[in-house]
Motif scaffolding. Structure first.
Motif, mmCIF file in Angstrom:
data_model
loop_
_atom_site.group_PDB
_atom_site.id
_atom_site.type_symbol
_atom_site.label_atom_id
_atom_site.label_comp_id
_atom_site.label_asym_id
_atom_site.label_seq_id
_atom_site.Cartn_x
_atom_site.Cartn_y
_atom_site.Cartn_z
ATOM 1 N N PRO A 199 0.830 -1.215 0.000
ATOM 2 C CA PRO A 199 0.000 0.000 0.000
ATOM 3 C C PRO A 199 0.860 1.259 0.000
ATOM 4 O O PRO A 199 1.900 1.317 0.665
ATOM 5 N N LYS A 200 0.435 2.267 -0.760
ATOM 6 C CA LYS A 200 1.215 3.493 -0.898
ATOM 7 C C LYS A 200 1.430 4.202 0.439
ATOM 8 O O LYS A 200 2.425 4.906 0.621
ATOM 9 N N LYS A 201 0.499 4.023 1.370
ATOM 10 C CA LYS A 201 0.604 4.704 2.659
ATOM 11 C C LYS A 201 1.317 3.861 3.710
ATOM 12 O O LYS A 201 1.378 4.246 4.879
ATOM 13 N N ASP A 202 1.836 2.721 3.300
ATOM 14 C CA ASP A 202 2.524 1.855 4.249
ATOM 15 C C ASP A 202 3.803 2.521 4.759
ATOM 16 O O ASP A 202 4.457 3.287 4.047
ATOM 17 N N LYS A 203 4.170 2.207 5.983
ATOM 18 C CA LYS A 203 5.344 2.810 6.615
ATOM 19 C C LYS A 203 6.623 2.489 5.844
ATOM 20 O O LYS A 203 7.524 3.332 5.726
ATOM 21 N N VAL A 204 6.701 1.275 5.304
ATOM 22 C CA VAL A 204 7.896 0.871 4.553
ATOM 23 C C VAL A 204 8.089 1.756 3.326
ATOM 24 O O VAL A 204 9.212 2.157 2.995
ATOM 25 N N VAL A 205 6.991 2.073 2.641
ATOM 26 C CA VAL A 205 7.064 2.924 1.452
ATOM 27 C C VAL A 205 7.537 4.323 1.828
ATOM 28 O O VAL A 205 8.365 4.925 1.133
ATOM 29 N N ALA A 206 7.016 4.837 2.931
ATOM 30 C CA ALA A 206 7.405 6.177 3.381
ATOM 31 C C ALA A 206 8.897 6.230 3.712
ATOM 32 O O ALA A 206 9.595 7.191 3.360
ATOM 33 N N ILE A 207 9.394 5.193 4.380
ATOM 34 C CA ILE A 207 10.820 5.147 4.727
ATOM 35 C C ILE A 207 11.675 5.058 3.469
ATOM 36 O O ILE A 207 12.704 5.739 3.340
#
Length: 329
Positions: A40-48
């Motif tokens: 998911p685009k809002k997942d924490k991994v993507v943000a990091i």
């Protein structure tokens, strides 16, 4: 021509036009073969990951390998080719930086501690020998990263700008190949590696597999319909309906920019497989009623029979379709 016939023809023509329009959108399909498409685009991994790339640049580096089958890459002419290509690669739109043995800086001791000097300086005396010495000084850094142990192959490391997406990375890869093809390089051989290269190859394989699987599935369905009904209409009508539904589905995915991943690539084929069951169900009931009549039916009787078959099977088919859709969700 009565009103009902006109309506039916209008529906058929509209469905065909919709299918054709949907197929014209295939070129706009957003294909992503990476595992990122499943996160998911809002997942924490993507943000990091986005934060790291914004700070340190793209993590999806491309590599171009240059190989001399006749010996070492460390000759004046070969290094001139490497230097020229390094400069050309850096001018490609979307490229953030390029590293090779001809533009990398080498750290060496100095009176002030350390100083950075060019790893290779073509103008200094004994440039090739000095390059070999510097490579040996930091062998754990250079060998296996910028040059092979036997010095027959060197690497260009190309870092794309962040946020390019697969299309942007594909454009860079195509430009890299064009630059290499248009540059004189004698007997040197080139290869392309890296995650963006793998993604591009997977994307092409996905489309190739779908182009092969869909006709095979369609042929098998035709054989089943032929064996079941032994009538041209019993084959053509279900196949046309299935083809229209698959085309419209692909068109919707392209129109609303729904990502085509390794999982969703099976959707068109699954539509043919699952949808054929409903088509066979309806057609078998229709031909069963025709057989029971045991005589030639008039046009009005045929229309009435079609209406009756659909009325009897509407809810079972809707419920079967709903449960199938729920299972995929």
């Amino acid at each position: 021509m009565d009103r009902t016939t006109k309506r039916d023809l209008a529906i058929i023509l509209g469905a065909i036009l919709l299918a054709v329009a949907s197929l014209s959108l295939i070129g706009r399909l957003n294909i992503d073969s990476s595992t990122d498409a499943f996160i998911p685009k809002k997942d924490k991994v993507v943000a990091i990951n986005d934060k790291i790339e914004a700070e340190f640049g793209s993590l999806d580096a491309m590599m171009v390998g240059v190989y001399n089958p006749n010996g070492t890459i460390l000759t004046k002419d070969n290094l001139a080719v490497v230097s020229h290509l390094t400069d050309q690669f850096a001018t490609i739109e979307g490229v953030d930086s390029v590293m090779s043995i001809t533009n990398t800086e080498h750290m060496q001791p100095s009176s002030d501690g350390f100083e950075a000097i060019p790893l290779y300086d073509k103008d200094e005396e004994g440039a090739i020998e000095r390059l070999r010495e510097r490579l040996d000084e930091w062998s754990e850094v250079y060998y296996g990263a910028f040059i092979s142990q036997d010095t027959s192959m060197a690497a260009f490391i190309i870092y794309p700008k962040t946020g390019l997406g697969q299309d942007g990375q594909d454009a860079i890869l195509n430009s890299l190949k064009n630059v290499v093809d248009s540059s004189p390089h004698d007997s040197l051989e080139f290869s392309y590696v890296g995650l963006p290269v793998v993604k591009k190859q997977i994307n092409e394989s996905l489309m190739s597999d779908m182009a092969i699987l869909a006709p095979i599935v369609g042929l098998l369905i035709i054989l089943v319909l032929l064996f079941s009904f032994r009538r041209l209409a019993g084959i053509a009508l279900p196949i046309i309906g299935l083809a229209i539904s698959a085309s419209v589905t692909i068109g919707i995915m392209a129109l609303f920019k729904i990502t085509f991943t390794m999982a969703t690539m099976l959707v068109p084929v699954l539509l043919l497989i699952v949808g054929s069951a409903y088509a066979i169900h309806v057609m078998s009931h229709f031909y069963g009623e025709v057989t029971l009549a045991n005589r030639a039916l008039s046009r009005d009787e045929t229309h009435l029979l079609i209406h009756l078959v659909f009325k009897r099977n509407r809810m079972p088919i809707i419920m079967a379709g709903a449960t199938t859709a729920a299972g995929f969700i």
